[in-house]
Design a protein around this motif. Structure first.
Motif, PDB file in Angstrom:
ATOM      1  N   GLU A  95       0.833  -1.207   0.000  1.00  0.00           N
ATOM      2  CA  GLU A  95       0.000   0.000   0.000  1.00  0.00           C
ATOM      3  C   GLU A  95       0.867   1.255   0.000  1.00  0.00           C
ATOM      4  OE1 GLU A  95      -3.844  -1.738   2.531  1.00  0.00           O
ATOM      5  OE2 GLU A  95      -2.304  -0.528   3.515  1.00  0.00           O
ATOM      6  N   ARG A  96       1.900   1.249   0.800  1.00  0.00           N
ATOM      7  CA  ARG A  96       2.774   2.414   0.917  1.00  0.00           C
ATOM      8  C   ARG A  96       3.474   2.718  -0.409  1.00  0.00           C
ATOM      9  NH1 ARG A  96       4.914   5.684   4.603  1.00  0.00           N
ATOM     10  NH2 ARG A  96       7.048   6.434   4.336  1.00  0.00           N
ATOM     11  N   SER A  97       3.836   1.663  -1.144  1.00  0.00           N
ATOM     12  CA  SER A  97       4.525   1.876  -2.416  1.00  0.00           C
ATOM     13  C   SER A  97       3.649   2.635  -3.412  1.00  0.00           C
ATOM     14  CB  SER A  97       4.962   0.534  -3.015  1.00  0.00           C
ATOM     15  OG  SER A  97       3.855  -0.191  -3.543  1.00  0.00           O
ATOM     16  N   ILE A  98       2.333   2.450  -3.300  1.00  0.00           N
ATOM     17  CA  ILE A  98       1.414   3.123  -4.220  1.00  0.00           C
ATOM     18  C   ILE A  98       1.453   4.634  -4.039  1.00  0.00           C
ATOM     19  CG2 ILE A  98      -1.030   3.458  -4.784  1.00  0.00           C
ATOM     20  CD1 ILE A  98      -1.465   0.495  -4.098  1.00  0.00           C
ATOM     21  N   ILE A  99       1.515   5.082  -2.802  1.00  0.00           N
ATOM     22  CA  ILE A  99       1.450   6.528  -2.544  1.00  0.00           C
ATOM     23  C   ILE A  99       2.824   7.160  -2.334  1.00  0.00           C
ATOM     24  CG2 ILE A  99      -0.902   6.445  -1.641  1.00  0.00           C
ATOM     25  CD1 ILE A  99       0.273   6.490   1.173  1.00  0.00           C
ATOM     26  N   THR A 100       3.892   6.360  -2.447  1.00  0.00           N
ATOM     27  CA  THR A 100       5.249   6.907  -2.333  1.00  0.00           C
ATOM     28  C   THR A 100       6.003   6.682  -3.645  1.00  0.00           C
ATOM     29  OG1 THR A 100       6.010   4.837  -1.288  1.00  0.00           O
ATOM     30  CG2 THR A 100       5.364   6.664   0.169  1.00  0.00           C
ATOM     31  N   THR A 101       6.510   5.482  -3.824  1.00  0.00           N
ATOM     32  CA  THR A 101       7.304   5.167  -5.019  1.00  0.00           C
ATOM     33  C   THR A 101       6.537   5.416  -6.311  1.00  0.00           C
ATOM     34  OG1 THR A 101       8.437   3.434  -3.745  1.00  0.00           O
ATOM     35  CG2 THR A 101       8.707   3.388  -6.143  1.00  0.00           C
ATOM     36  N   TYR A 102       5.250   5.062  -6.319  1.00  0.00           N
ATOM     37  CA  TYR A 102       4.448   5.180  -7.538  1.00  0.00           C
ATOM     38  C   TYR A 102       3.371   6.252  -7.428  1.00  0.00           C
ATOM     39  CZ  TYR A 102       7.012   1.019  -8.645  1.00  0.00           C
ATOM     40  OH  TYR A 102       8.033   0.145  -8.889  1.00  0.00           O
ATOM     41  N   ARG A 103       3.655   7.240  -6.625  1.00  0.00           N
ATOM     42  CA  ARG A 103       2.679   8.332  -6.452  1.00  0.00           C
ATOM     43  C   ARG A 103       2.441   9.073  -7.771  1.00  0.00           C
ATOM     44  NH1 ARG A 103       0.873  10.596  -1.877  1.00  0.00           N
ATOM     45  NH2 ARG A 103      -0.241  12.567  -2.030  1.00  0.00           N
ATOM     46  N   LYS A 104       3.528   9.388  -8.481  1.00  0.00           N
ATOM     47  CA  LYS A 104       3.424  10.174  -9.712  1.00  0.00           C
ATOM     48  C   LYS A 104       2.798   9.379 -10.857  1.00  0.00           C
ATOM     49  CE  LYS A 104       6.183  12.939 -12.939  1.00  0.00           C
ATOM     50  NZ  LYS A 104       7.552  13.457 -13.262  1.00  0.00           N
ATOM     51  N   THR A 105       3.135   8.089 -10.956  1.00  0.00           N
ATOM     52  CA  THR A 105       2.709   7.310 -12.121  1.00  0.00           C
ATOM     53  C   THR A 105       1.432   6.506 -11.899  1.00  0.00           C
ATOM     54  OG1 THR A 105       4.193   5.506 -11.429  1.00  0.00           O
ATOM     55  CG2 THR A 105       5.041   7.103 -13.044  1.00  0.00           C
ATOM     56  N   ILE A 106       1.067   6.259 -10.643  1.00  0.00           N
ATOM     57  CA  ILE A 106      -0.132   5.462 -10.370  1.00  0.00           C
ATOM     58  C   ILE A 106      -1.154   6.216  -9.517  1.00  0.00           C
ATOM     59  CG2 ILE A 106      -1.009   3.414  -9.160  1.00  0.00           C
ATOM     60  CD1 ILE A 106       1.404   1.873 -10.148  1.00  0.00           C
ATOM     61  N   TRP A 142       4.955  -1.593 -10.735  1.00  0.00           N
ATOM     62  CA  TRP A 142       4.468  -1.744  -9.351  1.00  0.00           C
ATOM     63  C   TRP A 142       4.436  -3.219  -8.957  1.00  0.00           C
ATOM     64  CZ3 TRP A 142      -0.181  -4.283  -8.129  1.00  0.00           C
ATOM     65  CH2 TRP A 142      -0.547  -4.236  -6.778  1.00  0.00           C
ATOM     66  N   GLN A 143       3.939  -4.057  -9.845  1.00  0.00           N
ATOM     67  CA  GLN A 143       3.872  -5.495  -9.588  1.00  0.00           C
ATOM     68  C   GLN A 143       5.266  -6.073  -9.349  1.00  0.00           C
ATOM     69  OE1 GLN A 143       2.059  -7.770 -12.753  1.00  0.00           O
ATOM     70  NE2 GLN A 143       2.925  -9.686 -12.045  1.00  0.00           N
ATOM     71  N   ASN A 144       6.203  -5.740 -10.219  1.00  0.00           N
ATOM     72  CA  ASN A 144       7.559  -6.283 -10.103  1.00  0.00           C
ATOM     73  C   ASN A 144       8.278  -5.745  -8.874  1.00  0.00           C
ATOM     74  OD1 ASN A 144       7.153  -7.715 -12.465  1.00  0.00           O
ATOM     75  ND2 ASN A 144       8.171  -6.207 -13.769  1.00  0.00           N
ATOM     76  N   HIS A 145       8.060  -4.466  -8.580  1.00  0.00           N
ATOM     77  CA  HIS A 145       8.681  -3.850  -7.404  1.00  0.00           C
ATOM     78  C   HIS A 145       8.282  -4.573  -6.123  1.00  0.00           C
ATOM     79  CE1 HIS A 145      10.051  -0.600  -4.695  1.00  0.00           C
ATOM     80  NE2 HIS A 145       8.894  -0.759  -4.070  1.00  0.00           N
TER      81      HIS A 145
END
Length: 280
Positions: free
Chosen positions: A12-23, A199-202
């Motif tokens: 969940e955290r990766s969605i709003i941090t690492t992938y905030r801009k792209t997802i 996101w899936q691979n990360h």
């Protein structure tokens, strides 16, 4: 001492941090721009078990958690005839991602295979949607959310031109014609497929693909079995080598249609010609 996150919390955290801009940001943009969610909605998030629908489930959870607009969610899984391995994989991934799924059975795979040997995928898709609408309405929902993304929109537009002889897009929301009071929404409308894969691979996640007998796959790519879509994907990749904005340009084209330059077009099923007003 920093708090140790559960596996699903890291995802969940990766969605709003690492992938905030792209997802995350494109997701929020689509929800707001196309007014996909209103106060009091009860939305059935339809999960096939693939990467797109699983990410959609997490995005909708995250939005519900932070949104000022109150709405309810049901995470709906239709088993159209999965083999035991695929059914198990879906249930395990739902548990891993902390998504409380509601599962119901149907015979879509067997019916589509028997009735439409030439084009079972088309019939399967239509039957799936009908079953999902019916179950969602039974559960008190007024909307179903599907995991179609920006790349689907772009590829469908090109496929219509190159293989169907028509300019036709894919709308972000559609009122149902067969189920009164129901609506279909596509909250991932502005997210590119490559970012979903990243996101899936990360997060080292493995999801099922189509899972019918025509793919015989339990994990890996969600590559469409139609050669036309594969060719369109390849064409886009080829064009991007010369122009990196090709995808966005195609996407923007269906938001910027110049009707005055078209010889003919249809609206509400009625054909119109530029000649209708030519002599006025």
């Amino acid at each position: 001492m920093p708090k140790v996150l559960e596996r699903y919390q890291e995802i969940e955290r990766s969605i709003i941090t690492t992938y905030r801009k792209t997802i995350w940001s494109p997701f929020v943009l689509a929800v707001k721009k196309y007014r996909l969610i209103q106060s009091g909605d009860k939305i059935a998030v339809c999960i096939s078990g693939g990467k797109d629908s699983m990410l959609l489930a997490k995005l909708m959870q995250e939005l519900q958690r932070h949104s000022e607009v109150p709405f309810e969610l049901v995470f709906l899984v239709m088993d159209p005839g999965y083999n035991a391995e695929n059914r198990r994989r879906i249930e395990e991934n739902a548990k891993l991602l902390n998504v409380p799924i509601t599962v119901f059975e149907s015979d879509v795979f067997s019916v589509a295979d028997t009735v439409s040997e030439d084009n079972p995928c088309y019939l399967c898709a239509r039957m799936r949607r009908g079953h999902l609408y019916a179950k969602a309405k039974e559960l008190g929902c007024n909307k179903i959310a599907l995991g179609h993304h920006k790349s689907d929109v772009i590829e469908t537009t090109l496929m219509g031109m190159l293989y169907g002889g028509q300019l036709q897009g894919m709308l972000p929301r559609i009122p149902s014609t067969n189920f009164e009071g129901m609506e279909l929404i596509r909250p991932m409308y502005c997210i590119l497929e490559r970012d979903i894969i990243r996101w899936q691979n990360h997060n080292q996640l493995g999801f099922i693909a189509c899972a019918c007998k025509f793919t015989q796959a339990t994990t890996g790519s969600d590559e469409d079995t139609f050669s036309a879509r594969r060719k369109v994907k390849a064409l886009i990749e080829s064009l991007k080598e010369e122009n990196e904005n090709v995808e966005n340009n195609i996407f923007q084209s269906i938001h910027n249609v110049q009707l005055d330059t078209l010889a003919e077009y249809k609206q509400n099923g009625v054909k119109h010609s530029f000649l209708d007003k030519f002599d006025e």
